[in-house]
Scaffold this motif. Structure first.
Motif, PDB file in Angstrom:
ATOM      1  N   GLY A 161       1.932   1.694  -3.267  1.00 53.17           N
ATOM      2  CA  GLY A 161       0.771   2.139  -4.038  1.00 53.17           C
ATOM      3  C   GLY A 161       0.551   3.628  -3.922  1.00 53.17           C
ATOM      4  O   GLY A 161       0.153   4.294  -4.890  1.00 53.17           O
ATOM      5  N   PHE A 162       0.823   4.194  -2.750  1.00 53.94           N
ATOM      6  CA  PHE A 162       0.698   5.634  -2.596  1.00 53.94           C
ATOM      7  C   PHE A 162       1.781   6.361  -3.391  1.00 53.94           C
ATOM      8  O   PHE A 162       1.538   7.424  -3.962  1.00 53.94           O
ATOM      9  CB  PHE A 162       0.758   6.025  -1.123  1.00 53.94           C
ATOM     10  CG  PHE A 162      -0.572   5.958  -0.443  1.00 53.94           C
ATOM     11  CD1 PHE A 162      -1.591   6.817  -0.808  1.00 53.94           C
ATOM     12  CD2 PHE A 162      -0.816   5.024   0.536  1.00 53.94           C
ATOM     13  CE1 PHE A 162      -2.828   6.758  -0.193  1.00 53.94           C
ATOM     14  CE2 PHE A 162      -2.050   4.945   1.156  1.00 53.94           C
ATOM     15  CZ  PHE A 162      -3.060   5.811   0.794  1.00 53.94           C
ATOM     16  N   LYS A 214     -10.674  -0.088 -13.778  1.00 53.92           N
ATOM     17  CA  LYS A 214     -11.704  -0.569 -12.865  1.00 53.92           C
ATOM     18  C   LYS A 214     -12.460  -1.762 -13.448  1.00 53.92           C
ATOM     19  O   LYS A 214     -12.912  -2.638 -12.698  1.00 53.92           O
ATOM     20  CB  LYS A 214     -12.687   0.553 -12.535  1.00 53.92           C
ATOM     21  CG  LYS A 214     -13.745   0.165 -11.512  1.00 53.92           C
ATOM     22  CD  LYS A 214     -14.650   1.330 -11.201  1.00 53.92           C
ATOM     23  CE  LYS A 214     -13.963   2.353 -10.333  1.00 53.92           C
ATOM     24  NZ  LYS A 214     -13.744   1.893  -8.944  1.00 53.92           N
ATOM     25  N   ARG A 246       0.822  -1.209   0.000  1.00 50.86           N
ATOM     26  CA  ARG A 246       0.000   0.000   0.000  1.00 50.86           C
ATOM     27  C   ARG A 246       0.856   1.261   0.000  1.00 50.86           C
ATOM     28  O   ARG A 246       0.515   2.254  -0.651  1.00 50.86           O
ATOM     29  CB  ARG A 246      -0.911  -0.005   1.222  1.00 50.86           C
ATOM     30  CG  ARG A 246      -1.982  -1.090   1.180  1.00 50.86           C
ATOM     31  CD  ARG A 246      -3.076  -0.762   0.195  1.00 50.86           C
ATOM     32  NE  ARG A 246      -4.013  -1.866   0.049  1.00 50.86           N
ATOM     33  CZ  ARG A 246      -5.189  -1.769  -0.539  1.00 50.86           C
ATOM     34  NH1 ARG A 246      -5.557  -0.626  -1.063  1.00 50.86           N
ATOM     35  NH2 ARG A 246      -5.979  -2.823  -0.654  1.00 50.86           N
ATOM     36  N   GLU A 293      -9.105   3.161   1.207  1.00 48.24           N
ATOM     37  CA  GLU A 293      -8.726   1.762   0.991  1.00 48.24           C
ATOM     38  C   GLU A 293      -7.478   1.370   1.788  1.00 48.24           C
ATOM     39  O   GLU A 293      -7.240   0.176   1.967  1.00 48.24           O
ATOM     40  CB  GLU A 293      -8.457   1.505  -0.496  1.00 48.24           C
ATOM     41  CG  GLU A 293      -9.699   1.256  -1.328  1.00 48.24           C
ATOM     42  CD  GLU A 293     -10.176  -0.179  -1.219  1.00 48.24           C
ATOM     43  OE1 GLU A 293      -9.388  -1.038  -0.787  1.00 48.24           O
ATOM     44  OE2 GLU A 293     -11.340  -0.438  -1.562  1.00 48.24           O
ATOM     45  N   TYR A 297     -11.618   8.368  -7.409  1.00 51.24           N
ATOM     46  CA  TYR A 297     -10.565   7.354  -7.361  1.00 51.24           C
ATOM     47  C   TYR A 297      -9.575   7.664  -6.234  1.00 51.24           C
ATOM     48  O   TYR A 297      -9.257   6.798  -5.410  1.00 51.24           O
ATOM     49  CB  TYR A 297      -9.828   7.279  -8.689  1.00 51.24           C
ATOM     50  CG  TYR A 297      -8.555   6.461  -8.626  1.00 51.24           C
ATOM     51  CD1 TYR A 297      -8.597   5.085  -8.711  1.00 51.24           C
ATOM     52  CD2 TYR A 297      -7.309   7.073  -8.456  1.00 51.24           C
ATOM     53  CE1 TYR A 297      -7.433   4.318  -8.634  1.00 51.24           C
ATOM     54  CE2 TYR A 297      -6.148   6.328  -8.382  1.00 51.24           C
ATOM     55  CZ  TYR A 297      -6.219   4.954  -8.477  1.00 51.24           C
ATOM     56  OH  TYR A 297      -5.057   4.210  -8.389  1.00 51.24           O
ATOM     57  N   TYR A 298      -9.085   8.899  -6.183  1.00 46.46           N
ATOM     58  CA  TYR A 298      -8.077   9.248  -5.182  1.00 46.46           C
ATOM     59  C   TYR A 298      -8.657   9.201  -3.769  1.00 46.46           C
ATOM     60  O   TYR A 298      -7.980   8.778  -2.824  1.00 46.46           O
ATOM     61  CB  TYR A 298      -7.481  10.627  -5.474  1.00 46.46           C
ATOM     62  CG  TYR A 298      -6.543  10.637  -6.659  1.00 46.46           C
ATOM     63  CD1 TYR A 298      -5.363   9.902  -6.631  1.00 46.46           C
ATOM     64  CD2 TYR A 298      -6.837  11.352  -7.815  1.00 46.46           C
ATOM     65  CE1 TYR A 298      -4.498   9.895  -7.715  1.00 46.46           C
ATOM     66  CE2 TYR A 298      -5.986  11.350  -8.906  1.00 46.46           C
ATOM     67  CZ  TYR A 298      -4.816  10.617  -8.857  1.00 46.46           C
ATOM     68  OH  TYR A 298      -3.966  10.599  -9.935  1.00 46.46           O
ATOM     69  N   ASP A 327     -11.138   7.275  -2.760  1.00 48.43           N
ATOM     70  CA  ASP A 327     -11.321   5.857  -2.442  1.00 48.43           C
ATOM     71  C   ASP A 327      -9.995   5.195  -2.106  1.00 48.43           C
ATOM     72  O   ASP A 327      -9.918   4.335  -1.218  1.00 48.43           O
ATOM     73  CB  ASP A 327     -11.985   5.160  -3.630  1.00 48.43           C
ATOM     74  CG  ASP A 327     -12.180   3.670  -3.389  1.00 48.43           C
ATOM     75  OD1 ASP A 327     -12.737   3.303  -2.342  1.00 48.43           O
ATOM     76  OD2 ASP A 327     -11.772   2.872  -4.261  1.00 48.43           O
ATOM     77  N   ARG A 328      -8.935   5.595  -2.782  1.00 46.73           N
ATOM     78  CA  ARG A 328      -7.617   5.006  -2.523  1.00 46.73           C
ATOM     79  C   ARG A 328      -7.162   5.255  -1.093  1.00 46.73           C
ATOM     80  O   ARG A 328      -6.587   4.362  -0.457  1.00 46.73           O
ATOM     81  CB  ARG A 328      -6.590   5.582  -3.503  1.00 46.73           C
ATOM     82  CG  ARG A 328      -6.687   5.037  -4.900  1.00 46.73           C
ATOM     83  CD  ARG A 328      -6.201   3.609  -4.987  1.00 46.73           C
ATOM     84  NE  ARG A 328      -4.780   3.511  -4.678  1.00 46.73           N
ATOM     85  CZ  ARG A 328      -4.154   2.399  -4.352  1.00 46.73           C
ATOM     86  NH1 ARG A 328      -4.833   1.278  -4.267  1.00 46.73           N
ATOM     87  NH2 ARG A 328      -2.855   2.400  -4.101  1.00 46.73           N
ATOM     88  N   ASP A 352       0.400   6.445  -6.777  1.00 46.29           N
ATOM     89  CA  ASP A 352      -0.666   7.414  -6.969  1.00 46.29           C
ATOM     90  C   ASP A 352      -0.149   8.842  -6.931  1.00 46.29           C
ATOM     91  O   ASP A 352      -0.658   9.714  -7.646  1.00 46.29           O
ATOM     92  CB  ASP A 352      -1.741   7.212  -5.894  1.00 46.29           C
ATOM     93  CG  ASP A 352      -2.575   5.967  -6.149  1.00 46.29           C
ATOM     94  OD1 ASP A 352      -2.599   5.495  -7.298  1.00 46.29           O
ATOM     95  OD2 ASP A 352      -3.189   5.457  -5.195  1.00 46.29           O
ATOM     96  N   ASN A 356       2.197  -2.162  -8.431  1.00 48.52           N
ATOM     97  CA  ASN A 356       2.693  -0.818  -8.157  1.00 48.52           C
ATOM     98  C   ASN A 356       4.033  -0.560  -8.843  1.00 48.52           C
ATOM     99  O   ASN A 356       4.256   0.510  -9.414  1.00 48.52           O
ATOM    100  CB  ASN A 356       2.827  -0.621  -6.645  1.00 48.52           C
ATOM    101  CG  ASN A 356       1.501  -0.767  -5.932  1.00 48.52           C
ATOM    102  OD1 ASN A 356       0.468  -0.323  -6.431  1.00 48.52           O
ATOM    103  ND2 ASN A 356       1.506  -1.409  -4.777  1.00 48.52           N
TER     104      ASN A 356
END
Length: 528
Positions: free
Chosen positions: A21-22, A46, A18, A272, A265-266, A268-269, A25, A168
């Motif tokens: 993942g950030f 998606k 994660r 999440e 999206y951002y 929700d990320r 993003d 990622n």
């Protein structure tokens, strides 16, 4: 303690993924911003992800793990191996058919998932082209989910949790290295998704080989496969209801102003992060434990597992909800507000993130209560509750959002989409818990209501103090990236301190909180 150790291993590896993942993003926001092109990518990304959670991580995992646990507990090694081989072959065959149909119907899928793109032929064509590249990801990532579910059933949680790191890495490489070589830079992201699917599958196969369960695809009728498929069909809807509700948000957001899909999206990320690290970890770990308890007929172990997971989930979810609300703008300004990502984007994402955060405890509770049914090989009840949840979501949107869009011009309508999704999630979570209790499968431990009220009050105090001491948005954006990161880290630590002190004042001492985290039954969960 076994559940604690497994959850910690899974959550730790997921946290690594994660965090990366950030980083991914942040780079996406900085390089591509929130535009029509990024909206197109997020939609086509998606689509296979939604189907993955529908076929693999949702329905398949919830049906496969209980049956696999039953074979492990009651059958010979040869019978177990035969079941795994037939299940892999059947799943692969179904996926090949689904992927072929998806490639043939790419324009129809784009129209279905993003009807708003029809007004912009360039955006629609870009989405259709990227979907042809990303859709085979469904095949590879679903087979990856098969491998991960098998490893989880045997208590191997760390490597399956780490596998998403390859997605990622692939998207980061696509952004930094490949994007400049494409006429439309966002196309590089589509190829990054395709490569990531292959990398994740081949990352897990060696670990299956160590268990002696590297699948050799076999076809033909098999009783275990038939049982799994019977359980899987209703679970396909029940286990993925949250994703269906989020998908409705994406469809409606495509009808709004450019950037709305990206804002959702951002937001929700960020929500999440605790959901993926803690909720998925606990839900993944307790499913095999509950399945084994049910197969042995041990109601005591079953009930103890649900109650321990419930307390841990709320202890994490309620303060995380408060922290996301109290630090929405500082976190977003620190992570994303650079270059192509503007101050307006930060404000729009912060509003949606606040709405989604209100549903974080509900999203987490679904991860606990749904396995309570699936472990008992009951996939029908969650489906019925999921239908109610989806209908509630549509009803909430029809009453609260659509008039907003058509009569008031749709200003901030993406926030309404997020809020109504949260309302539907609470309907789903509360109905699951109530039904599980009504059927006598779960007995609520004494003191649970007192525990919930105390941590909720502590979290509200934490959120209020964070909002009070947080500098205005313009102060955050005036600082450099390093200063912003240090300030956010300090605020998060302060938030944890505020929560722990407030909880202690209400009788939830640090020792008792730690006992909840470690499933230590020898320490009373509350005082008074």
């Amino acid at each position: 303690m076994s559940i604690w150790k497994s959850s910690a291993a899974f959550g730790g590896m997921t946290m690594i993924s994660r965090v990366l993942g950030f980083v991914r993003d942040v780079l996406l926001a900085r390089v591509f911003g929130a535009s029509a092109a990024t909206d197109a990518f997020f939609v086509v990304f998606k689509i296979p992800n939604f189907l993955r959670r529908l076929f693999a991580e949702g329905a398949f995992q919830q049906a496969f793990v209980p049956v696999l646990s039953e074979y492990r507990e009651t059958r010979t090694r040869a019978e177990l191996r035969e079941y795994v081989d037939h299940m892999f072959g059947t799943l692969a065959a179904v996926l090949v058919v689904v992927v072929s149909l998806g490639l043939a119907g790419a324009p129809l899928l784009v129209m279905l998932f993003a009807p708003g793109f029809t007004d912009d032929p360039g955006q629609r064509e870009l989405a259709e082209t990227m979907l042809l590249i990303t859709f085979p990801y469904l095949l590879f990532i679903s087979l990856t989910a098969f491998a991960a579910s098998t490893l989880n059933a045997f208590g191997r949680f760390a490597m399956p949790a780490l596998a998403p790191i390859w997605l990622n890495i692939s998207l980061i490489a696509a952004t930094l290295v490949a994007a400049p070589f494409f006429e439309q830079p966002v196309m590089a992201l589509a190829w990054g998704v395709f490569v990531a699917g292959i990398l994740q599958l081949f990352f897990l196969l060696p670990f299956l080989a160590r268990l002696g369960l590297l699948p050799r695809p076999r076809f033909g009728r098999h009783p275990g496969v038939r049982k799994t498929l019977r359980l899987m069909l209703p679970a396909m809807f029940g286990a993925s209801v949250t994703q269906i509700n989020l998908l409705v948000d994406t469809i409606l957001a495509s009808l709004l102003v450019a950037g709305s899909v990206s804002w959702l999206y951002y937001s929700d990320r960020l929500v999440e992060l605790p959901l993926g690290v803690f909720g998925v970890a606990i839900g993944t770990v307790i499913l095999p434990a509950l399945s084994r308890a049910f197969a042995r007929g041990s109601d005591e172990d079953y009930n103890r597992t649900v109650n321990g997971a419930l307390r841990l989930t709320l202890l994490i979810g309620v303060p995380a909800m408060a922290g996301l609300i109290g630090l929405a703008v500082p976190i977003l300004a620190t992570l994303f507000q650079y270059d192509a990502f503007t101050a307006m984007d930060t404000q729009m994402v912060a509003l949606a993130m606040t709405a989604y955060a209100l549903g974080l405890p509900a999203f987490l509770l679904i991860k606990i209560f749904a396995p309570g049914f699936f472990s008992r090989q009951d996939t029908t009840t969650p489906v019925r509750i999921a239908v109610i949840s989806v209908l509630a979501n549509l009803g909430f949107k029809a009453v609260l959002v659509l008039p907003w869009v058509f009569l008031l011009g749709g200003h901030l309508a993406h926030v309404g989409l997020a809020l109504t999704t949260v309302m539907a999630a609470w309907v789903n979570a509360l109905l699951l818990g109530w039904t599980l209790r009504q059927r006598g499968a779960w007995q609520v431990e004494p003191g649970t209501r007192r525990f919930i009220s105390r941590i909720t009050l502590s979290a509200l105090i934490m959120a209020g103090l964070l909002l009070w001491i947080s500098p205005p948005a313009e102060v955050w954006t005036a600082w450099g990236a390093g200063m912003r990161l240090a300030a956010v880290a300090g605020m998060i630590l302060l938030g944890v301190l505020f929560f722990v002190v407030a909880a202690a004042l209400f009788g939830q001492t640090p020792r008792r909180l730690w006992a909840v985290v470690t499933f230590d039954r020898d320490v009373p969960p509350e005082r008074g």
